[in-house]
Design an enzyme around this catalytic site. Sequence first.
Site, PDB file in Angstrom:
ATOM      1  CG  ASN A 114     -14.198   0.782  -4.521  1.00 27.88           C
ATOM      2  OD1 ASN A 114     -14.497  -0.251  -3.943  1.00 27.88           O
ATOM      3  ND2 ASN A 114     -13.257   1.601  -4.067  1.00 27.88           N
ATOM      4  CG  ASP A 127      -2.287   0.551   0.945  1.00 31.77           C
ATOM      5  OD1 ASP A 127      -2.351   1.782   0.787  1.00 31.77           O
ATOM      6  OD2 ASP A 127      -3.277  -0.208   0.876  1.00 31.77           O
ATOM      7  CG  HIS A 141      -5.392   3.550   0.974  1.00 35.06           C
ATOM      8  ND1 HIS A 141      -5.079   2.216   0.779  1.00 35.06           N
ATOM      9  CD2 HIS A 141      -6.646   3.725   0.494  1.00 35.06           C
ATOM     10  CE1 HIS A 141      -6.105   1.609   0.190  1.00 35.06           C
ATOM     11  NE2 HIS A 141      -7.078   2.497   0.001  1.00 35.06           N
ATOM     12  CB  SER A 166      -9.580   0.017  -0.269  1.00 35.27           C
ATOM     13  OG  SER A 166      -9.159   0.235  -1.587  1.00 35.27           O
TER      14      SER A 166
END
Length: 422
Positions: A221, A88, A124, A286
């Site tokens: 998404n 990430d 994130h 996520s």
Amino acid sequence: MSEKPGRGYRRRSAVPACLLVAGMVWTTLLAGVATAQQAPAPLPTEQKGCLQPPTSTETGVPWAQQQLTPERVWPLTKGAGVTVGVVDTGVDAKTPQLSGGRVQRGLDVASPGGKPADDDCFGHGTFVAGIIAAGPRPGTGFSGIAPEAKILPIRCATVTQDGAPPALTAVEMANGIRAAVDGGARVINISASTDAPDQDLADAVRYAAGRDVLVVASAANSAQQGDPVTYPASYPSVIAVGAVDSTGKKADFSQTGKFLSLVAPGVGVTSVGPRGAGHWLGSGTSYAAPFVAGVAALVRAYHPELTAEQVKRRLELTADHPAATLPDPGFGWGTVNAMAAVTTVLPAESGVTLPVVTAEPAPLPPGKPAPGNGSLVALSAALSVPVLALLGLLLYKLFRGARTRRWTPARVAEVTRRSEVG
């Protein structure tokens, strides 16, 4: 009675009742103010530059943790001994609920020089890592699914020069997966995707599978933007995770398809942020993927003998299945179930086929009597029933008379005469 106790009761209790109502209203107002002050804010997704520390704290237990109830499994395992690679933006090791050695130094594969990845500008990766392994902390009901698992941060995305949110390429994701495998991860969470198949990425996933490392990926998404097939989620050895809300409904943004393995909470879920002790709220696949990665860590800690492929199958078989043909395009095999994933006994894993237990056959209905003495036997049985009943009645009277009148020969004779008459 003319004393009218009702009016007197109302007079005596009128003032306390008003005070009670006023107190309840005031308490409710205070609780509302406290809730407004403490409710986490939505995680910014379009910020420029580094994410600011969260300023509010989740004091209660978030809905996702209420539904998954990972604490029911913690007497058996909290994920100790398992390292989860978070491919990430990095993970902030100083965030209070991730401090204390939970986050390793990791590796920054997005920048040359082999820098560590235990800090996080964008936030994130820290949010994802918190869902997996945040430890309990006084003042909040939030904690990760596997709070004793270790986090291996692999940074494969950084904030761009203009400060815009990072975007991962397939090559960066592939490098991140390989680095996580080489760093000792047994589970890898990658909350990123591409809708174009890529050979490097496919090879990296095979590299992980060949070394018994389980990859968990967000399904993406883009359900409302054409719903394309996404990678690495759709590769066969990967657990592809979609998102559901607090009612169990599929999130409208959550990707669908035959490749979907599981779903998990992904709408308004709580986790931590970098450089602060508070919490954010986030929505997206996520943030559904790390719930599954956390459960996978629990399973790998409690069942170390299982291969990555067996862990994937275990999570699918023990999920809360939807009322549909499995796997369902919108829900896969269902919602991940932490307790069932850890504790269910699956005979197929032992390689031993258990004996099949069959129920005893129901008794056959009576058929026609066979020729011969069957009719005579049935007739004798039918006649003997009233005779035995009469004999039982007489014996009852005989012994009853002996108890109430004391036993004498004369009474016996009298009873005998009655028997003959009856």
